[in-house]
Design a protein around this motif. Sequence first.
Motif, PDB file in Angstrom:
ATOM      1  N   ARG A 117       6.953  14.025   3.230  1.00  0.00           N
ATOM      2  CA  ARG A 117       8.610  13.961   3.558  1.00  0.00           C
ATOM      3  C   ARG A 117       9.059  13.280   2.306  1.00  0.00           C
ATOM      4  NH1 ARG A 117       9.277  11.725   9.814  1.00  0.00           N
ATOM      5  NH2 ARG A 117       8.458  13.550  10.755  1.00  0.00           N
ATOM      6  N   SER A 118       8.304  12.483   1.590  1.00  0.00           N
ATOM      7  CA  SER A 118       8.868  11.892   0.508  1.00  0.00           C
ATOM      8  C   SER A 118       7.634  11.775  -0.519  1.00  0.00           C
ATOM      9  CB  SER A 118       9.321  10.459   0.814  1.00  0.00           C
ATOM     10  OG  SER A 118       8.417   9.778   1.372  1.00  0.00           O
ATOM     11  N   LEU A 119       8.165  11.691  -2.006  1.00  0.00           N
ATOM     12  CA  LEU A 119       6.934  11.808  -2.882  1.00  0.00           C
ATOM     13  C   LEU A 119       7.569  10.654  -4.173  1.00  0.00           C
ATOM     14  CD1 LEU A 119       6.694  15.573  -3.496  1.00  0.00           C
ATOM     15  CD2 LEU A 119       5.103  14.114  -2.392  1.00  0.00           C
ATOM     16  N   ARG A 120       6.410  10.210  -4.660  1.00  0.00           N
ATOM     17  CA  ARG A 120       6.460   9.534  -5.990  1.00  0.00           C
ATOM     18  C   ARG A 120       6.009  10.548  -7.017  1.00  0.00           C
ATOM     19  NH1 ARG A 120       3.712   3.806  -4.510  1.00  0.00           N
ATOM     20  NH2 ARG A 120       5.085   3.099  -3.235  1.00  0.00           N
ATOM     21  N   VAL A 121       6.694  10.652  -8.165  1.00  0.00           N
ATOM     22  CA  VAL A 121       6.438  11.757  -9.076  1.00  0.00           C
ATOM     23  C   VAL A 121       6.361  11.312 -10.471  1.00  0.00           C
ATOM     24  CG1 VAL A 121       7.360  13.818 -10.088  1.00  0.00           C
ATOM     25  CG2 VAL A 121       8.049  13.272  -7.704  1.00  0.00           C
ATOM     26  N   ARG A 122       5.445  11.802 -11.154  1.00  0.00           N
ATOM     27  CA  ARG A 122       5.328  11.546 -12.730  1.00  0.00           C
ATOM     28  C   ARG A 122       5.221  12.894 -13.270  1.00  0.00           C
ATOM     29  NH1 ARG A 122       0.180   8.820 -15.046  1.00  0.00           N
ATOM     30  NH2 ARG A 122      -0.624  11.063 -14.727  1.00  0.00           N
ATOM     31  N   LEU A 123       6.389  13.274 -14.206  1.00  0.00           N
ATOM     32  CA  LEU A 123       6.288  14.401 -15.119  1.00  0.00           C
ATOM     33  C   LEU A 123       6.004  13.784 -16.598  1.00  0.00           C
ATOM     34  CD1 LEU A 123       9.180  14.357 -13.233  1.00  0.00           C
ATOM     35  CD2 LEU A 123       8.850  16.604 -13.716  1.00  0.00           C
ATOM     36  N   SER A 124       5.059  14.571 -17.123  1.00  0.00           N
ATOM     37  CA  SER A 124       4.761  14.229 -18.404  1.00  0.00           C
ATOM     38  C   SER A 124       4.827  15.355 -19.293  1.00  0.00           C
ATOM     39  CB  SER A 124       3.060  13.916 -18.355  1.00  0.00           C
ATOM     40  OG  SER A 124       2.920  12.484 -17.698  1.00  0.00           O
ATOM     41  N   PRO A 125       5.472  15.209 -20.488  1.00  0.00           N
ATOM     42  CA  PRO A 125       5.490  16.464 -21.322  1.00  0.00           C
ATOM     43  C   PRO A 125       4.254  17.010 -21.843  1.00  0.00           C
ATOM     44  CG  PRO A 125       6.175  14.640 -22.332  1.00  0.00           C
ATOM     45  CD  PRO A 125       6.230  14.188 -21.086  1.00  0.00           C
ATOM     46  N   GLN A 126       4.139  18.591 -21.881  1.00  0.00           N
ATOM     47  CA  GLN A 126       2.916  18.933 -22.508  1.00  0.00           C
ATOM     48  C   GLN A 126       3.210  19.894 -23.531  1.00  0.00           C
ATOM     49  OE1 GLN A 126      -0.257  18.656 -20.842  1.00  0.00           O
ATOM     50  NE2 GLN A 126       0.943  16.926 -20.086  1.00  0.00           N
ATOM     51  N   GLY A 127       4.624  19.899 -24.260  1.00  0.00           N
ATOM     52  CA  GLY A 127       4.913  20.418 -25.220  1.00  0.00           C
ATOM     53  C   GLY A 127       6.317  20.870 -25.138  1.00  0.00           C
ATOM     54  N   ALA A 128       6.908  21.877 -25.678  1.00  0.00           N
ATOM     55  CA  ALA A 128       8.371  22.286 -25.520  1.00  0.00           C
ATOM     56  C   ALA A 128       8.633  23.060 -24.226  1.00  0.00           C
ATOM     57  CB  ALA A 128       8.621  23.232 -26.671  1.00  0.00           C
ATOM     58  N   SER A 129       9.520  22.540 -23.552  1.00  0.00           N
ATOM     59  CA  SER A 129       9.869  22.855 -22.095  1.00  0.00           C
ATOM     60  C   SER A 129       8.497  23.184 -21.266  1.00  0.00           C
ATOM     61  CB  SER A 129      10.431  24.268 -22.257  1.00  0.00           C
ATOM     62  OG  SER A 129      11.868  23.913 -22.988  1.00  0.00           O
ATOM     63  N   SER A 130       7.647  22.145 -21.317  1.00  0.00           N
ATOM     64  CA  SER A 130       6.384  22.218 -20.489  1.00  0.00           C
ATOM     65  C   SER A 130       6.155  20.596 -19.888  1.00  0.00           C
ATOM     66  CB  SER A 130       5.306  22.862 -21.076  1.00  0.00           C
ATOM     67  OG  SER A 130       4.215  23.127 -20.618  1.00  0.00           O
ATOM     68  N   PHE A 131       5.538  20.634 -18.750  1.00  0.00           N
ATOM     69  CA  PHE A 131       5.338  19.468 -18.148  1.00  0.00           C
ATOM     70  C   PHE A 131       4.066  19.517 -17.313  1.00  0.00           C
ATOM     71  CE2 PHE A 131       9.654  19.435 -19.179  1.00  0.00           C
ATOM     72  CZ  PHE A 131      10.153  18.231 -19.829  1.00  0.00           C
ATOM     73  N   SER A 132       3.448  18.409 -17.145  1.00  0.00           N
ATOM     74  CA  SER A 132       2.497  18.394 -15.944  1.00  0.00           C
ATOM     75  C   SER A 132       2.916  17.359 -14.980  1.00  0.00           C
ATOM     76  CB  SER A 132       1.136  17.650 -16.391  1.00  0.00           C
ATOM     77  OG  SER A 132       1.458  16.095 -16.720  1.00  0.00           O
ATOM     78  N   LEU A 133       2.677  17.783 -13.659  1.00  0.00           N
ATOM     79  CA  LEU A 133       3.357  16.908 -12.622  1.00  0.00           C
ATOM     80  C   LEU A 133       2.081  16.273 -11.678  1.00  0.00           C
ATOM     81  CD1 LEU A 133       5.290  19.310 -13.076  1.00  0.00           C
ATOM     82  CD2 LEU A 133       6.113  18.912 -10.856  1.00  0.00           C
ATOM     83  N   SER A 134       2.300  14.933 -11.226  1.00  0.00           N
ATOM     84  CA  SER A 134       1.611  14.330 -10.502  1.00  0.00           C
ATOM     85  C   SER A 134       2.387  13.626  -9.394  1.00  0.00           C
ATOM     86  CB  SER A 134       1.003  13.161 -11.177  1.00  0.00           C
ATOM     87  OG  SER A 134       0.162  13.317 -12.247  1.00  0.00           O
ATOM     88  N   LEU A 135       2.031  14.088  -8.156  1.00  0.00           N
ATOM     89  CA  LEU A 135       2.919  13.727  -7.005  1.00  0.00           C
ATOM     90  C   LEU A 135       2.074  13.008  -5.891  1.00  0.00           C
ATOM     91  CD1 LEU A 135       4.222  17.421  -6.477  1.00  0.00           C
ATOM     92  CD2 LEU A 135       5.114  15.730  -7.738  1.00  0.00           C
ATOM     93  N   ALA A 136       2.841  12.060  -5.429  1.00  0.00           N
ATOM     94  CA  ALA A 136       1.908  11.139  -4.333  1.00  0.00           C
ATOM     95  C   ALA A 136       2.974  10.688  -3.307  1.00  0.00           C
ATOM     96  CB  ALA A 136       1.416   9.727  -5.185  1.00  0.00           C
ATOM     97  N   ASP A 137       2.147  10.330  -2.467  1.00  0.00           N
ATOM     98  CA  ASP A 137       3.040   9.770  -1.207  1.00  0.00           C
ATOM     99  C   ASP A 137       3.583   8.563  -1.386  1.00  0.00           C
ATOM    100  OD1 ASP A 137       1.232   8.127  -0.329  1.00  0.00           O
ATOM    101  OD2 ASP A 137       0.222   9.349   1.083  1.00  0.00           O
ATOM    102  N   GLN A 138       4.299   8.065  -0.435  1.00  0.00           N
ATOM    103  CA  GLN A 138       5.108   6.743  -0.405  1.00  0.00           C
ATOM    104  C   GLN A 138       4.270   5.515  -0.561  1.00  0.00           C
ATOM    105  OE1 GLN A 138       7.346   6.407   3.079  1.00  0.00           O
ATOM    106  NE2 GLN A 138       5.898   6.434   4.632  1.00  0.00           N
ATOM    107  N   ASP A 139       2.884   5.858  -0.249  1.00  0.00           N
ATOM    108  CA  ASP A 139       1.710   4.989  -0.638  1.00  0.00           C
ATOM    109  C   ASP A 139       1.127   4.845  -1.832  1.00  0.00           C
ATOM    110  OD1 ASP A 139       2.492   3.331   2.086  1.00  0.00           O
ATOM    111  OD2 ASP A 139       1.273   4.889   2.939  1.00  0.00           O
ATOM    112  N   GLY A 140       1.327   6.089  -2.425  1.00  0.00           N
ATOM    113  CA  GLY A 140       0.617   6.233  -3.790  1.00  0.00           C
ATOM    114  C   GLY A 140      -0.648   7.289  -3.645  1.00  0.00           C
ATOM    115  N   ALA A 141      -0.886   7.638  -2.476  1.00  0.00           N
ATOM    116  CA  ALA A 141      -1.967   8.526  -2.287  1.00  0.00           C
ATOM    117  C   ALA A 141      -1.804   9.925  -2.808  1.00  0.00           C
ATOM    118  CB  ALA A 141      -2.370   8.544  -0.999  1.00  0.00           C
ATOM    119  N   PRO A 142      -2.510  10.580  -3.473  1.00  0.00           N
ATOM    120  CA  PRO A 142      -2.443  11.733  -4.327  1.00  0.00           C
ATOM    121  C   PRO A 142      -1.783  13.086  -3.010  1.00  0.00           C
ATOM    122  CG  PRO A 142      -4.433  10.968  -5.200  1.00  0.00           C
ATOM    123  CD  PRO A 142      -3.952  10.013  -3.841  1.00  0.00           C
TER     124      PRO A 142
END
Length: 313
Positions: free
Chosen positions: A125-150
């Motif tokens: 129902r909720s997420l912690r998010v990290r977006l890391s640039p991988q070049g021009a207009s490109s990103f990787s995403l890491s999504l975890a729950d409210q406790d930090g679990a993937p």
Amino acid sequence: MLHADGVLGDGAGESVPDFDLTAWPPPGAVAVRTDDAYELLHKQGYDYGPVFRGLKAVWRRGDDVFAEVALPEQAHGDAERFGLHPALLDATMHALGVGEDVTGDEPTELPFSWTNISLHAAGARSLRVRLSPQGASSFSLSLADQDGAPVATVGGLMFRPVSVEQLGGSGVGGGLHEVVWRPLVSAGVVDGADVGSPVVFEVPSVGVGVGPVVGVRSVLGGVLERVQGWLADEEGGGGPLVVVTRGGVSVGAEDGVDVCVAPVWGLVRAAQAENPGRFVLVDVESSGGVFGDVAGVVLGSGEPEVAVRGGEV
């Protein structure tokens, strides 16, 4: 026309996610103002309804963008229906549209290519998010729950610019299509006796107090059994099975629709497509509607579906 392509795998040999979002807010990150986030996004060409406005907080650390997103309470009940709720996933990208360096004049960009997507947990129902640039207009995403679990990882998400004209182009002159019921001109139609001997099946309505889920299942179950039996036994001596509903469709703004009966039209239309000429759909008024008085006109017209209102077909 190809709209999308992709490759689906079983995840065999997939490694354990190597990101850690248990420490929150992210250490060393600087908070970004978000109170005008959706005003800025609107200026960039994005218009989000209430369920999609899930961005709660944003931080930046170097080139990485961190965000906290959540579904509104009214959408919590839908979360379990998805591996990852689409509105929640969409909200993870909204963080890219806010910040001191964002003016609102940036080009509108939409997700174009997703690669190396893995789902580690469902129903968030909720997420912690990290977006890391991988070049021009490109990103990787890491999504975890409210406790930090993937919850999910995206190896690469690439955006492409899109114009207002592309977003608004429907290919049909910008107009919307609609279904319009027209009066049936009865002149010249043959009598019902000339098109075989029809069998009339009146779809029963559900009882008072029956909920829509139970009602739909009950009604559709009865209709499906009748349709299958009709096809298996090849009844009727060549005439069609006339399926009569009450409140199955709306002919005008004043018409009400019975939600338990309306799905019958979809079911019978499917049967019509597979068995041309074997079924006719007729909807009569919820109270006082009679099919027998207009049977000859309806069957003689050759129309696969008609509605009867005030004696008019």
